[in-house]
Scaffold this motif. Structure first.
Motif, PDB file in Angstrom:
ATOM      1  N   ASN A  95      -0.094 -23.954  18.473  1.00 42.30           N
ATOM      2  CA  ASN A  95      -0.721 -24.731  17.419  1.00 42.30           C
ATOM      3  C   ASN A  95       0.340 -25.469  16.624  1.00 42.30           C
ATOM      4  OD1 ASN A  95       0.315 -23.132  15.236  1.00 42.30           O
ATOM      5  ND2 ASN A  95      -1.408 -21.727  15.395  1.00 42.30           N
ATOM      6  N   TYR A 129      -1.669 -28.479  22.631  1.00 45.09           N
ATOM      7  CA  TYR A 129      -1.947 -27.488  21.591  1.00 45.09           C
ATOM      8  C   TYR A 129      -3.362 -26.960  21.748  1.00 45.09           C
ATOM      9  CZ  TYR A 129       2.038 -28.962  18.630  1.00 45.09           C
ATOM     10  OH  TYR A 129       3.263 -29.238  18.114  1.00 45.09           O
ATOM     11  N   HIS A 130      -3.560 -25.742  21.304  1.00 46.29           N
ATOM     12  CA  HIS A 130      -4.897 -25.161  21.206  1.00 46.29           C
ATOM     13  C   HIS A 130      -5.544 -25.534  19.864  1.00 46.29           C
ATOM     14  CE1 HIS A 130      -8.205 -22.395  21.614  1.00 46.29           C
ATOM     15  NE2 HIS A 130      -7.884 -21.838  20.460  1.00 46.29           N
ATOM     16  N   LYS A 131      -4.711 -25.698  18.833  1.00 46.47           N
ATOM     17  CA  LYS A 131      -5.232 -25.945  17.486  1.00 46.47           C
ATOM     18  C   LYS A 131      -4.251 -26.772  16.677  1.00 46.47           C
ATOM     19  CE  LYS A 131      -6.818 -23.479  13.385  1.00 46.47           C
ATOM     20  NZ  LYS A 131      -7.153 -22.169  12.813  1.00 46.47           N
ATOM     21  N   TYR A 133      -3.769 -27.665  12.452  1.00 48.55           N
ATOM     22  CA  TYR A 133      -4.269 -27.343  11.116  1.00 48.55           C
ATOM     23  C   TYR A 133      -3.483 -28.115  10.070  1.00 48.55           C
ATOM     24  CZ  TYR A 133      -0.277 -24.157  10.606  1.00 48.55           C
ATOM     25  OH  TYR A 133       0.981 -23.630  10.529  1.00 48.55           O
ATOM     26  N   MET A 152     -11.608 -32.297  11.445  1.00 43.15           N
ATOM     27  CA  MET A 152     -11.173 -30.957  11.077  1.00 43.15           C
ATOM     28  C   MET A 152     -12.250 -30.276  10.239  1.00 43.15           C
ATOM     29  SD  MET A 152      -7.209 -31.837  10.154  1.00 43.15           S
ATOM     30  CE  MET A 152      -6.382 -30.367  10.709  1.00 43.15           C
ATOM     31  N   GLU A 155     -11.485 -24.135   6.767  1.00 42.34           N
ATOM     32  CA  GLU A 155     -11.377 -22.752   7.209  1.00 42.34           C
ATOM     33  C   GLU A 155     -11.234 -21.775   6.055  1.00 42.34           C
ATOM     34  OE1 GLU A 155      -8.107 -22.819   9.999  1.00 42.34           O
ATOM     35  OE2 GLU A 155      -9.447 -23.441  11.610  1.00 42.34           O
ATOM     36  N   GLY A 175      -8.752 -27.001   9.938  1.00 40.92           N
ATOM     37  CA  GLY A 175      -8.249 -26.906  11.291  1.00 40.92           C
ATOM     38  C   GLY A 175      -9.203 -27.548  12.286  1.00 40.92           C
ATOM     39  N   ILE A 176      -8.675 -27.790  13.479  1.00 39.01           N
ATOM     40  CA  ILE A 176      -9.474 -28.326  14.576  1.00 39.01           C
ATOM     41  C   ILE A 176      -8.970 -27.697  15.871  1.00 39.01           C
ATOM     42  CG2 ILE A 176      -8.002 -30.375  14.822  1.00 39.01           C
ATOM     43  CD1 ILE A 176     -10.577 -31.926  15.652  1.00 39.01           C
ATOM     44  N   LEU A 177      -9.920 -27.271  16.711  1.00 37.42           N
ATOM     45  CA  LEU A 177      -9.574 -26.664  17.992  1.00 37.42           C
ATOM     46  C   LEU A 177      -9.650 -27.711  19.099  1.00 37.42           C
ATOM     47  CD1 LEU A 177     -11.645 -23.361  17.768  1.00 37.42           C
ATOM     48  CD2 LEU A 177      -9.199 -23.663  17.341  1.00 37.42           C
ATOM     49  N   ASN A 178      -8.813 -27.523  20.087  1.00 37.45           N
ATOM     50  CA  ASN A 178      -8.847 -28.365  21.276  1.00 37.45           C
ATOM     51  C   ASN A 178      -9.897 -27.783  22.208  1.00 37.45           C
ATOM     52  OD1 ASN A 178      -8.411 -29.905  23.528  1.00 37.45           O
ATOM     53  ND2 ASN A 178      -6.243 -29.411  23.737  1.00 37.45           N
ATOM     54  N   THR A 179     -11.108 -28.283  22.093  1.00 35.51           N
ATOM     55  CA  THR A 179     -12.199 -27.735  22.888  1.00 35.51           C
ATOM     56  C   THR A 179     -12.071 -28.053  24.373  1.00 35.51           C
ATOM     57  OG1 THR A 179     -13.534 -29.658  22.346  1.00 35.51           O
ATOM     58  CG2 THR A 179     -13.820 -27.688  20.967  1.00 35.51           C
TER      59      THR A 179
END
Length: 183
Positions: A95, A129-131, A133, A152, A155, A175-179
């Motif tokens: 991340n 990245y997975h995330k 923030y 984002m 959280e 945060g934001i996730l890499n879906t």
């Protein structure tokens, strides 16, 4: 769109590019604004040109070592420097923390949002990245709107987490996730 050879990201109105030492004077001018200082975690005030030079001098090594990626936010047509956006790399957790500032005269034009969306895309597609923030002071809701417009999600709130200007202030975490990421 990321150009790995030039290390630039091009958007509709902007080019995010590496800083040059010749940018130091303008960085110093933009960062010496009290309103920019009070909305950032780490900028000193006043911000002399020596600070800008020493900061810019760290970028190449940090980028090459995959520690962090700093970009100058510039106008695509005029190359005018509007601000900065950076992404710190946490390899262990896949991340990164995003941070940015824009010179006050350019606030409200959507440049921070445009740059943020581009760097999030860079983090997910180029760096895998997975995330991503970011955090902002509760007293700076404009920064929160940038994060929201960039996809984002809020959280949480770190209550009285930072001591700045003789008071404790809340830090709001987004945060934001890499879906689309695979583990």
């Amino acid at each position: 769109m990321y150009n790995s050879e030039k290390r630039t990201i091009t958007t509709e109105r902007l080019i995010l590019r590496p800083f040059a030492l010749s940018d130091a004077q303008r960085v110093s001018e933009l960062c010496n604004n009290y309103n920019v200082y009070k909305s950032t975690l780490t900028l000193p005030h006043p911000y002399p040109i020596d600070c800008a030079l020493s900061w810019i001098e760290t970028h190449e090594v940090e980028f090459n070592n995959d520690n962090s990626y700093e970009f100058a936010i510039t106008d695509k047509n005029t190359n005018e420097l509007y601000g900065a956006i950076g992404l710190r790399n946490n390899r262990t957790h896949r991340n990164g923390e995003l941070g940015y500032w824009i010179g006050e005269e350019q606030w409200g034009n959507g440049y921070a949002t445009e740059a943020t969306k581009a760097v999030i895309n860079f983090a997910f597609t180029e760096k895998h990245y997975h995330k991503v923030y970011a955090r902002f002071f509760a007293s700076n809701p404009g920064s929160g709107r940038v994060m929201q417009k960039s996809g984002m999600l809020k959280e949480g709130v770190l209550l009285q987490h930072i001591y700045k200007e003789n008071e404790f202030v809340d830090l709001i975490h987004y945060g934001i996730l890499n879906t689309g990421a695979t583990n």
